[in-house]
Design an enzyme around this catalytic site. Structure first.
Site, short mmCIF file in Angstrom:
data_model
loop_
_atom_site.label_atom_id
_atom_site.label_comp_id
_atom_site.label_asym_id
_atom_site.label_seq_id
_atom_site.Cartn_x
_atom_site.Cartn_y
_atom_site.Cartn_z
N HIS A 17 32.18 -27.59 -28.75
CA HIS A 17 31.39 -28.94 -29.69
C HIS A 17 30.80 -29.08 -30.57
CE1 HIS A 17 29.30 -26.74 -25.37
NE2 HIS A 17 29.39 -27.86 -25.42
N LYS A 41 19.67 -26.03 -13.25
CA LYS A 41 20.70 -24.91 -13.28
C LYS A 41 20.53 -23.38 -13.73
CE LYS A 41 24.75 -27.84 -14.93
NZ LYS A 41 25.59 -27.96 -16.36
N ARG A 90 36.84 -34.38 -22.73
CA ARG A 90 38.14 -33.51 -22.66
C ARG A 90 39.62 -34.05 -21.54
NH1 ARG A 90 34.46 -28.27 -21.53
NH2 ARG A 90 33.55 -29.85 -20.27
N SER A 128 32.55 -24.44 -21.99
CA SER A 128 31.17 -23.36 -22.10
C SER A 128 31.73 -22.36 -20.62
CB SER A 128 29.76 -23.35 -22.68
OG SER A 128 29.43 -24.48 -23.25
P1 ADP Z 1 27.08 -30.61 -19.57
O1 ADP Z 1 26.68 -30.12 -19.39
O2 ADP Z 1 25.96 -32.10 -20.49
O3 ADP Z 1 28.09 -31.79 -20.07
P2 ADP Z 1 28.55 -28.86 -22.05
O4 ADP Z 1 27.63 -28.44 -22.86
O5 ADP Z 1 28.87 -29.60 -21.15
O6 ADP Z 1 26.92 -29.68 -21.59
O7 ADP Z 1 28.80 -30.59 -22.87
C1 ADP Z 1 27.85 -31.11 -23.61
C2 ADP Z 1 29.14 -32.24 -24.13
O8 ADP Z 1 30.37 -31.20 -25.19
C3 ADP Z 1 29.99 -32.74 -22.70
O9 ADP Z 1 30.34 -34.36 -23.43
C4 ADP Z 1 31.24 -32.45 -23.53
O10 ADP Z 1 32.75 -33.59 -22.36
C5 ADP Z 1 31.28 -32.05 -24.50
N1 ADP Z 1 32.37 -31.26 -24.53
C6 ADP Z 1 32.58 -29.69 -24.12
N2 ADP Z 1 33.61 -29.17 -24.39
C7 ADP Z 1 33.97 -29.13 -25.50
C8 ADP Z 1 35.27 -29.51 -26.15
N3 ADP Z 1 35.90 -28.76 -25.89
N4 ADP Z 1 35.70 -30.39 -26.82
C9 ADP Z 1 34.98 -31.80 -26.94
N5 ADP Z 1 33.84 -31.76 -26.12
C10 ADP Z 1 33.30 -30.64 -25.41
#
Ligand code: ADP
Length: 166
Positions: A17, A41, A90, A128
């Site tokens: 992130h 969630k 990703r 995450s």
């Molecule tokens: P959500 O539940 O909205 O998907 P996340 O916190 O899991 O929220 O992810 C927020 C954003 O960050 C999403 O667009 C996700 O694809 C991106 N993201 C999460 N992990 C990574 C990573 N390792 N590299 C690039 N983008 C990421």
């Protein structure tokens, strides 16, 4: 002023992130990192904890503001005077979900654009949920999350462990 919103659950924020946040913040005047309050969630970290961890982890990026929101993302984006949503991508699995989401938002609010940043290779496997799972079983997460998150995860796991023992 060009403002963008980077939205997500950030439960917790990872180095993947932070990489997306840094790269996108470099291209706009102001980047609002917005934690989505999702009633469906059950998160590991409360909304306040997630906001505080993001604020700490992005402290050295001057044009980043951390906030939280509930309801429709496009309405939140408009309320902040922005038109641009930033998301990270990703592998293929992200693509289908993100593609659908972006088109859904476009269908209700054609003026809002979603831009995607491709993950850095070294973070392509990082999520995450993976971090939460590693931490739950005592795995090392130093290379995956900012130091404040590593500490918060250890404290949270300790507390959860104590609660189950009681
Ligand atoms: P959500 O539940 O909205 O998907 P996340 O916190 O899991 O929220 O992810 C927020 C954003 O960050 C999403 O667009 C996700 O694809 C991106 N993201 C999460 N992990 C990574 C990573 N390792 N590299 C690039 N983008 C990421």
């Amino acid at each position: 002023m060009r403002t963008a919103v980077c939205s997500g659950s950030f439960d917790p924020v990872t180095k993947g992130h932070i990489d997306i946040i840094k790269r996108s913040a470099g291209l706009v005047d102001k980047l609002i990192v917005a934690v989505f309050i999702n009633p469906n969630k059950q998160p590991l970290f409360t909304i306040e904890e997630r906001v505080a961890l993001l604020a700490e982890a992005t402290r050295d990026i001057p044009n980043v503001e951390v906030d939280s929101f509930s309801g429709l993302l496009n309405e939140y984006v408009r309320s902040r005077g922005a038109r641009l949503i930033i998301r990270g991508l990703r592998a293929f699995s992200d693509f289908e979900y993100e593609f659908q989401r972006a088109l859904l938002i476009k269908s209700i609010d054609p003026d809002i654009e979603t831009a995607f940043f491709m993950t850095r290779g070294e973070y392509s496997y990082l999520s995450s949920s993976g971090v939460r799972e590693l931490a739950r079983f005592g795995g090392k997460v130093t290379h995956l999350v900012p130091p404040c998150v590593e500490q918060a995860l250890a404290a949270k796991m300790n507390r959860l462990q104590k609660e189950t023992e009681e």
